[in-house]
Design an enzyme around this catalytic site. Structure first.
Site, PDB file in Angstrom:
ATOM      1  N   GLY A 198      31.379  25.039  30.401  1.00  0.00           N
ATOM      2  CA  GLY A 198      32.450  24.124  31.017  1.00  0.00           C
ATOM      3  C   GLY A 198      33.482  24.556  32.211  1.00  0.00           C
ATOM      4  N   CYS A 321      27.902  49.658  39.850  1.00  0.00           N
ATOM      5  CA  CYS A 321      28.648  50.862  39.745  1.00  0.00           C
ATOM      6  C   CYS A 321      30.106  50.705  40.007  1.00  0.00           C
ATOM      7  CB  CYS A 321      28.112  51.818  40.894  1.00  0.00           C
ATOM      8  SG  CYS A 321      27.919  51.035  42.387  1.00  0.00           S
TER       9      CYS A 321
END
Ligand code: PLP
Length: 375
Positions: A198, A321
């Site tokens: 949703g 990263c």
């Protein structure tokens, strides 16, 4: 504030919020209670189920309410693996969301099933031909996303639905990034399962949907009070469900009106990125209208995201990263994009609420940020 991170989550539509408030503070009965307040909540929930089923071109009894798409995906995958009869192979792609990939990895460890993960081409699309090369007599399940969350690349889910229609292979579509972007329905997609969330289409967080085609084997994964016809226990989130149904309806209603406008923004932004020396990852003509994944060589993605954030512009990051929560570097990696471009990548994702003025301002800010960072 200019919010361009709509593939991560979206703002709740005002009408949705209003409708939900009523079910939080006035009609807040437990939908499983037998008194009037309970019945009122149950009726609202069942009307929502009907509305959702109608929009997705399914039957109400094929729609189940869950807590998020991750739960819906887990349910479809775990239940199908437990129900497999003799066959042992699942075919998927290397660019699925972790909800699919990590769940399959867990199932592989638990049940020793074979998982084939097909890589995309450099445009971010997994070729239909490569997928069917992996489908063999041992295959019992195929999971394919409709559109990728990191690049926006549209996957060949309709071809796959056609191909699998008369085969004894279950087909799950992760349709989380399809709503409001593609004219998606389960009738055309010809799938056995589809998962939705949703909060990706201006509904609330905490509501997922699972479409499970009638007759398809499915077993409960969350057990307890026996809600959802014994298939998914736990008191249903009625305000969230009512809000999600309205959000879905509004997304379908506005699809065509807003797509052209958002696509025009996409073209403008891409032109600007390229004129500033950046590149777009993937093929813009093969992506949903709201998404652009781009890199500026020599500038780290998280640096751009931070610099834009300082100016009140919010975009997403794809590199793992980073400390900013990006988790999509494996998608770009699978597309054979260089490490430098991956670490420089960032994602712009618009919504139907994005305005002309916001795009004008965003382009201006991006210009300034990139020229500042290039020094
Ligand atoms: N699948 C895709 C393609 C997604 O983009 C996401 C969320 O980013 C999910 C699944 C999981 O959705 P949720 O976090 O709502 O469970």
């Amino acid at each position: 504030m200019i919010y361009l991170d709509n593939n991560a989550t979206t703002k709740v539509d005002r009408d949705v919020l209003e409708r939900m408030n009523f079910f939080h503070s006035e009609a807040y009965g437990n939908p499983n209670a037998v008194h009037h307040m309970g019945i009122k909540a149950e009726n609202a929930m069942e009307d929502s189920r009907k509305k959702i089923a109608e929009l997705l071109k399914s039957k109400p009894e094929e729609i189940y309410f869950t807590s998020c798409a991750t739960e819906s995906i887990n349910w479809a995958l775990r239940s199908s693996v437990l129900n497999r009869k003799g066959k042992n192979k699942v075919v998927t792609t290397g660019i699925e969301h972790k909800a699919v990939l990590d769940t399959l990895r867990d199932l592989k460890n638990l049940y020793n099933i074979e998982i084939a993960t097909v890589k995309p081409d450099s445009d971010g699309v997994v070729s239909f031909e490569k997928l069917i090369e992996e489908i063999d007599e041992d295959t019992f399940f195929v999971s394919l996303m409709a559109a990728n969350n990191i690049t926006g690349a549209i996957q060949p889910y309709e071809e796959m639905g056609n191909y699998l229609e008369n085969k004894e292979i279950l087909f799950h579509i992760d349709a989380v990034q399809a709503i409001g972007k593609l004219d998606f329905n389960v009738e055309r997609a010809r799938c056995d399962f589809a998962s939705f969330s949703g909060h990706k289409f201006h509904g609330p967080k905490g509501v997922g949907l699972l479409y499970a085609k009638k007759g398809v084997p499915i077993r409960p994964v969350v057990t307890g009070g026996g809600q959802e016809r014994g298939m998914r226990s736990g008191t249903q989130n009625v305000p969230g469900i009512v809000g999600t149904a309205l959000a879905l309806q509004k997304s379908f209603e506005s699809l065509y009106d807003d797509s052209q406008r958002v696509n025009d923004y996409k073209i403008r932004i891409i032109e600007e990125i390229e004129s500033l020396g950046g590149i777009v990852n993937g093929s813009p003509e093969k992506t949903v209208v709201n998404t652009i994944n781009a890199s500026f060589t020599g500038i780290k993605g998280e640096v751009i995201v931070n610099a834009l954030s300082e100016q009140g512009v919010y975009v997403g990051i794809s590199s793992a990263c980073s400390t900013l929560g990006g988790e999509g570097d494996y998608v770009l990696n699978a597309m054979n994009i260089s490490d430098e471009k991956i670490s420089g990548s960032f994602r712009i994702s618009m919504s139907r609420y994005t305005t002309d003025e916001e795009i004008d301002e965003f382009i201006e800010i991006l210009r300034n940020v990139v020229s500042f960072l290039n020094f």
